[in-house]
Design a protein around this motif. Structure first.
Motif, PDB file in Angstrom:
ATOM      1  N   ILE A 132      25.736 -60.999  21.717  1.00  0.00           N
ATOM      2  CA  ILE A 132      25.756 -60.284  20.456  1.00  0.00           C
ATOM      3  C   ILE A 132      24.434 -59.233  20.116  1.00  0.00           C
ATOM      4  CG2 ILE A 132      27.502 -61.785  19.049  1.00  0.00           C
ATOM      5  CD1 ILE A 132      25.018 -63.170  17.839  1.00  0.00           C
ATOM      6  N   GLY A 133      24.486 -58.201  19.334  1.00  0.00           N
ATOM      7  CA  GLY A 133      23.352 -57.445  19.157  1.00  0.00           C
ATOM      8  C   GLY A 133      23.649 -56.389  18.038  1.00  0.00           C
ATOM      9  N   GLU A 134      22.802 -55.468  18.117  1.00  0.00           N
ATOM     10  CA  GLU A 134      23.084 -54.356  17.147  1.00  0.00           C
ATOM     11  C   GLU A 134      23.995 -53.359  17.753  1.00  0.00           C
ATOM     12  OE1 GLU A 134      19.151 -52.909  16.001  1.00  0.00           O
ATOM     13  OE2 GLU A 134      20.102 -51.974  14.338  1.00  0.00           O
ATOM     14  N   LEU A 135      25.001 -52.931  16.770  1.00  0.00           N
ATOM     15  CA  LEU A 135      25.881 -51.959  17.229  1.00  0.00           C
ATOM     16  C   LEU A 135      25.971 -50.860  16.246  1.00  0.00           C
ATOM     17  CD1 LEU A 135      28.997 -54.543  18.146  1.00  0.00           C
ATOM     18  CD2 LEU A 135      27.918 -52.752  19.750  1.00  0.00           C
ATOM     19  N   PRO A 136      24.884 -49.869  16.224  1.00  0.00           N
ATOM     20  CA  PRO A 136      24.880 -48.727  15.298  1.00  0.00           C
ATOM     21  C   PRO A 136      26.097 -47.956  15.535  1.00  0.00           C
ATOM     22  CG  PRO A 136      23.091 -48.619  16.966  1.00  0.00           C
ATOM     23  CD  PRO A 136      23.839 -49.805  17.205  1.00  0.00           C
ATOM     24  N   ILE A 137      26.601 -47.642  14.534  1.00  0.00           N
ATOM     25  CA  ILE A 137      27.595 -46.504  14.572  1.00  0.00           C
ATOM     26  C   ILE A 137      27.234 -45.184  14.413  1.00  0.00           C
ATOM     27  CG2 ILE A 137      29.670 -45.705  13.427  1.00  0.00           C
ATOM     28  CD1 ILE A 137      30.170 -48.635  12.536  1.00  0.00           C
ATOM     29  N   GLY A 138      27.426 -44.205  15.555  1.00  0.00           N
ATOM     30  CA  GLY A 138      26.994 -42.843  15.502  1.00  0.00           C
ATOM     31  C   GLY A 138      25.470 -42.806  15.895  1.00  0.00           C
ATOM     32  N   VAL A 139      24.833 -42.095  15.204  1.00  0.00           N
ATOM     33  CA  VAL A 139      23.437 -41.596  15.696  1.00  0.00           C
ATOM     34  C   VAL A 139      22.597 -42.937  15.110  1.00  0.00           C
ATOM     35  CG1 VAL A 139      21.479 -40.071  15.882  1.00  0.00           C
ATOM     36  CG2 VAL A 139      23.883 -39.452  16.319  1.00  0.00           C
ATOM     37  N   PRO A 140      21.767 -43.603  15.758  1.00  0.00           N
ATOM     38  CA  PRO A 140      20.870 -44.733  15.063  1.00  0.00           C
ATOM     39  C   PRO A 140      19.725 -44.068  14.239  1.00  0.00           C
ATOM     40  CG  PRO A 140      21.122 -45.027  17.678  1.00  0.00           C
ATOM     41  CD  PRO A 140      21.560 -43.767  17.350  1.00  0.00           C
ATOM     42  N   GLN A 141      19.955 -44.603  13.117  1.00  0.00           N
ATOM     43  CA  GLN A 141      18.750 -44.025  12.120  1.00  0.00           C
ATOM     44  C   GLN A 141      17.441 -45.057  12.489  1.00  0.00           C
ATOM     45  OE1 GLN A 141      19.446 -41.535   9.827  1.00  0.00           O
ATOM     46  NE2 GLN A 141      21.495 -41.594  11.178  1.00  0.00           N
ATOM     47  N   ASN A 142      17.610 -46.243  12.780  1.00  0.00           N
ATOM     48  CA  ASN A 142      16.198 -46.958  13.188  1.00  0.00           C
ATOM     49  C   ASN A 142      15.672 -46.802  14.255  1.00  0.00           C
ATOM     50  OD1 ASN A 142      18.267 -49.487  11.310  1.00  0.00           O
ATOM     51  ND2 ASN A 142      16.415 -48.462  10.452  1.00  0.00           N
ATOM     52  N   LEU A 143      14.569 -47.049  14.616  1.00  0.00           N
ATOM     53  CA  LEU A 143      13.791 -46.979  15.779  1.00  0.00           C
ATOM     54  C   LEU A 143      14.076 -47.495  16.979  1.00  0.00           C
ATOM     55  CD1 LEU A 143      11.214 -45.470  16.733  1.00  0.00           C
ATOM     56  CD2 LEU A 143       9.807 -47.631  16.276  1.00  0.00           C
ATOM     57  N   VAL A 144      14.127 -48.961  16.969  1.00  0.00           N
ATOM     58  CA  VAL A 144      14.512 -49.635  18.100  1.00  0.00           C
ATOM     59  C   VAL A 144      15.674 -49.123  18.860  1.00  0.00           C
ATOM     60  CG1 VAL A 144      14.512 -51.803  19.242  1.00  0.00           C
ATOM     61  CG2 VAL A 144      12.777 -51.401  17.780  1.00  0.00           C
TER      62      VAL A 144
END
Ligand code: WQD
Length: 341
Positions: free
Chosen positions: A193-205
């Motif tokens: 499991i982990g981060e699954l940003p949708i579209g262009v990530p807003q956050n840095l990492v």
């Protein structure tokens, strides 16, 4: 705590899913409510791959007041609620304020209305260091003044905390803790499991790791003319597993009636600030490759520096972040490579 059932709203999300894993491994049974608007049901498989247990899952929109009531009528055995479900994109909240006020506040009220009718209720709220705005002093303590929010998203966290505080004042059987997160990063070491940003990530990492795998051409560093050592903004980046563990400790504090008052607030961070360039250097160290980035104009609304004074969480909650920035970054990089396989 064995077999006590905990409701995790937004439990398929980034922080929610990591918290479900830690709850199961601490012996709790978990039921997830999620509307999958910003998450995927596949996350259940990732959780099962780690713990061997698939949590009960109810796909539901918490904006449906009747559905919330029916859920609690059918689940009278819930010992606690950890409430993650909310919209969380700062920029989007500026464009769609009413969506944020409805989704982040109505849902909170509907859940608290249910809890206020119980003999006893334990509630953990996902809050954010964004409530401090640009704090005057570093590190930031829980006593730092809450400043006028810079975005509707940040305002929903401030108002949310006030709604909980006012409810706890009237309903003495309601015990609550707000956890003010700093910057959650990384992924479970298993890379299930982990981060699954949708579209262009807003956050840095996530933008860094997506650039690292070639999904993004180049990272834009939003300004290097700030009054900091290297000119870039400073944040407190905390491993999402450390953050998840803080939720279990906070919940146990309430279940064991160890809370001092029936509403408490804790900063959850590492206590260490890192600049954007230091985060980039961390990626380059753990990935063993250079990152393609360029410095561009500042991003409106960014605070110069924000990192936590974690004394209260360390001493009162008995929780302390264990991971280093490199350790967290390595887990983020391992996850990014896995999902791009
Ligand atoms: C960190 C630093 C950017 C992207 C936000 C929310 C907060 C919480 C966490 C939900 C800043 C810089 C970023 C990029 C960059 N969200 N940056 N290039 O803004 O501290 O916090 O996310 O709870 O509420 O406000 O996190 O990761 O967006 O930015 O230079 O492509 O990285 O300027 O200095 P932030 P972030």
């Amino acid at each position: 705590m064995n077999n006590m059932k905990i409701l995790v709203t937004g439990g398929l999300g980034f922080i929610g899913s990591h918290t479900v894993v830690e709850l199961q491994q601490a012996g709790f049974e978990v039921v997830i409510i999620d509307n999958c608007s910003n998450s995927s049901e596949n996350v259940l498989e990732g959780i099962k791959a780690i713990t061997g247990q698939t949590p009960e899952f109810v796909k539901m929109d918490l904006r449906d007041k009747n559905a919330v009531g029916e859920f609690f009528s059918a689940h009278q055995d819930i010992s606690g609620v950890i409430h993650f479900a909310a919209s969380k994109a700062v920029g989007e909240s500026v464009e769609k304020p009413l969506l944020y006020y409805e989704n982040n506040l109505n849902t909170l009220v509907y859940i608290l209305q249910q809890l206020s009718g119980l003999k006893s209720a334990n509630f953990i709220f996902s809050s954010s260091c964004t409530v401090y705005g640009q704090a005057d002093q570093m590190p930031i303590t829980e006593e730092a003044p809450v400043k006028p929010a810079e975005s509707p998203y940040g305002n929903t966290k401030q108002i949310g905390e006030e709604i909980i505080r006012d409810s706890c004042r009237v309903y003495s059987q309601l015990k609550a803790i707000s956890l003010r997160y700093f910057n959650p990063i990384g992924a479970h070491p298993s890379a299930e499991i982990g981060e699954l940003p949708i579209g262009v990530p807003q956050n840095l990492v996530p933008f860094i790791t997506q650039t690292g795998v070639g999904l993004r051409e180049q990272l834009s560093v939003f300004g290097d003319d700030y009054p900091t050592e290297d000119g870039t903004c400073i944040r407190d980046y905390i491993h999402v597993v450390d953050l998840a563990k803080a939720h279990v400790v906070a919940l146990q504090r309430l279940l064991e009636d160890k809370n001092d008052t029936n509403y408490e607030v804790f900063n959850i961070g590492t206590g260490t600030g890192s600049s954007v360039l230091e985060v980039i250097n961390s990626f380059e160290r753990v990935a063993g490759k250079e990152l393609n980035y360029k410095v561009v104009d500042r991003r409106p609304g960014d605070v110069i520096r924000a990192y936590a004074d974690t004394d209260k969480a360390n001493k009162v909650l008995g929780w302390k972040a264990q991971s280093t920035l490199d350790h967290a970054m390595a887990s983020a990089w391992k996850w990014e490579q896995k999902i791009r396989e």
